[in-house]
Design an enzyme around this catalytic site. Structure first.
Site, PDB file in Angstrom:
ATOM      1  N   THR A  81       2.903  42.760   4.944  1.00 58.44           N
ATOM      2  CA  THR A  81       2.416  41.837   3.913  1.00 58.44           C
ATOM      3  C   THR A  81       3.518  41.569   2.869  1.00 58.44           C
ATOM      4  OG1 THR A  81       1.387  43.780   2.889  1.00 58.44           O
ATOM      5  CG2 THR A  81      -0.074  42.292   4.079  1.00 58.44           C
ATOM      6  N   GLY A  89      18.097  43.616  10.801  1.00 54.06           N
ATOM      7  CA  GLY A  89      18.992  42.772   9.999  1.00 54.06           C
ATOM      8  C   GLY A  89      20.396  43.365   9.953  1.00 54.06           C
ATOM      9  N   ARG A  90      20.484  44.674   9.680  1.00 53.19           N
ATOM     10  CA  ARG A  90      21.802  45.322   9.596  1.00 53.19           C
ATOM     11  C   ARG A  90      22.519  45.301  10.946  1.00 53.19           C
ATOM     12  NH1 ARG A  90      19.554  50.610   7.192  1.00 53.19           N
ATOM     13  NH2 ARG A  90      17.622  49.442   7.527  1.00 53.19           N
ATOM     14  N   ASP A 138      12.874  49.510  12.105  1.00 49.04           N
ATOM     15  CA  ASP A 138      13.722  49.055  10.993  1.00 49.04           C
ATOM     16  C   ASP A 138      15.192  48.961  11.421  1.00 49.04           C
ATOM     17  OD1 ASP A 138      14.325  48.247   8.477  1.00 49.04           O
ATOM     18  OD2 ASP A 138      14.031  50.187   7.524  1.00 49.04           O
ATOM     19  N   SER A 149       6.615  52.809   3.491  1.00 46.19           N
ATOM     20  CA  SER A 149       6.555  51.346   3.348  1.00 46.19           C
ATOM     21  C   SER A 149       5.190  50.728   3.652  1.00 46.19           C
ATOM     22  CB  SER A 149       7.624  50.682   4.226  1.00 46.19           C
ATOM     23  OG  SER A 149       8.900  51.043   3.790  1.00 46.19           O
ATOM     24  N   ARG A 207      20.351  37.339  10.903  1.00 49.23           N
ATOM     25  CA  ARG A 207      19.358  38.421  10.976  1.00 49.23           C
ATOM     26  C   ARG A 207      18.377  38.229  12.139  1.00 49.23           C
ATOM     27  NH1 ARG A 207      18.434  41.593   6.799  1.00 49.23           N
ATOM     28  NH2 ARG A 207      16.209  41.547   7.218  1.00 49.23           N
ATOM     29  N   ASN A 245       6.707  41.204   3.797  1.00 51.50           N
ATOM     30  CA  ASN A 245       7.790  40.425   4.432  1.00 51.50           C
ATOM     31  C   ASN A 245       7.753  38.937   4.080  1.00 51.50           C
ATOM     32  OD1 ASN A 245       7.901  42.412   7.508  1.00 51.50           O
ATOM     33  ND2 ASN A 245       9.123  42.572   5.657  1.00 51.50           N
TER      34      ASN A 245
END
Ligand code: FPP
Length: 238
Positions: A65, A22-23, A19, A192, A32, A67
């Protein structure tokens, strides 16, 4: 008594929620997708380091699933990254004895992607050095429902004597050991929908490091934290 350490670990299977791509990209003023691309480099490094530290299997969450809710452009970019990863790395993985397996809902993927996945699985089928499992279009609840349907079909609707071990064989992870350790990067503390059944007794290690920055030292630190934990499986002995 010597402290448990990475060198003395009986650690077979590590799973990672990769994870923070993107950030990582946004903080650099980049799209991203740039973070996802850098994330693939971290994945290559993670496979190498995990193998060197004696881990036998790495399962990584590459596309969930959920995303599909992202902009179509980002979804397509993630599919393209899988294509490119296989194109660029498969020969090397074959040579290095890495077995590749993809878990998730393959039926939603395009025929070309399904072919690429089947080819990668077939070409590495007999490799035994290390196993790399890509969870792609994967969701734990979806996997459990698909498994329940298969079990029901196989047993003519009668599940009255179905055991946990029987059921586990219908999951995408059939014949794989459960993860000993699940690592999640980027400071988020959620599961998640990742390996819901399989991670029932896993240890979890959370780190603030964003996935594109995750390297050898971070993997070692996570494995060392695991080594310090005592696993009890619901009992009282360490
Ligand atoms: C989560 O970060 C990451 C993903 C949804 C995808 C992870 C994919 C890779 C590392 C590359 C894919 C590799 C292959 C082989 C296909 P995020 O985008 O949710 O980050 P954020 O929380 O900072 O937005």
């Amino acid at each position: 008594m010597t402290e448990p350490s990475v060198e003395t670990l009986p650690l077979h299977h590590v799973a990672i929620i990769m994870d923070g791509n993107g950030r990582w990209a946004s903080s650099r003023g980049r799209p991203r997708v740039f973070g996802h691309r850098k994330g693939v480099e971290s994945l290559r490094e993670a496979v190498k380091v995990a193998g060197e530290l004696g881990v036998k299997q790495l399962t990584v969450f590459s596309f969930s699933t959920e995303n599909w809710r992202r902009p179509a452009e980002e979804v397509e970019a993630l599919f393209e990254l899988l294509r490119r990863f296989v194109a660029a790395d498969l020969d090397r993985l074959v040579e290095e004895g890495v077995r590749v397996k993809v878990i998730g809902r393959s039926e939603d993927l395009s025929p070309d992607l399904i072919k690429i996945i089947e080819n990668a699985e077939e070409r590495t089928l007999h490799n035994t050095e290390f196993k790399l499992v890509l969870a792609f279009n994967y969701g734990g609840r979806d996997e459990i429902v698909r498994a329940a349907r298969r079990a029901c079909r196989d047993r003519d609707g009668d599940l009255s004597d179905l055991t946990e071990a029987d059921f586990a064989r219908y999951l995408d992870t059939t014949d794989m050991p459960d993860p000993d350790l699940v690592i999640r990067t980027s400071g988020e503390h959620r599961v998640s929908n990742f390996l819901l059944w399989q991670a029932a007794y896993a240890e979890f290690v959370f780190t603030d490091v964003l996935w594109p920055d995750f390297g050898e030292a971070d993997m070692k630190a996570a494995l060392e934290e695991y080594a310090r934990r005592k696993r009890r499986y619901g009992g009282i002995n360490g």
